[in-house]
Write a protein that holds these residues in place. Sequence first.
Motif: not given
Length: 191
Positions: A165-191
Amino acid sequence: MKIYTRKGDTGDTALFGGSKTKKNNIRIHAYGTVDELNSTLGMVLSYSISKIGKEILNQVQHDLFVVGAMLATPNPENSKINEVGEQEVKQMEEWIDTLETDLEPLKSFILPGGSGAGSTLHLARTVCRRAERESVELSQNEAIPESVIIYLNRLSDLLFVLARYENKHQGVEETPWIPVREKKKNKKSET
């Protein structure tokens, strides 16, 4: 009241009721962690936070003094101190419900952090969880009121929601956790 008494110089401390124990006893760990939690909430209050956040934390700080006293009291059945209980837990649940009406539903885990107040509330949540674990450990060997563990469990939920709540009202977005496997998939799709 004198600040130094020299009575604890040998590693002992007095509990409510007059009995003594070593300063490394699990009971001392439990209520010491509650004290640490209360101090952490004091840090949160040093930031610019919402009106409802101030009101909630002010009440919680008062409640935590009671929780600490409950943990510092062997033989709780003979205690004459106030106790936190059903009323305080219900109030926290109402606060959680109120705060959540202003938040997006969670779709994944989020990383602790954000604004100064938000990140310190996440820290407070982890200190609260430690106080809960130590209280559970204490309860396995000595009698403590069941309401202490329930209170600390619900408080950690409240602190999580209040951090969001306090982060939202300070205008700070939440950082979602990205599982390691998804990170690897995202890097491959970027290349």
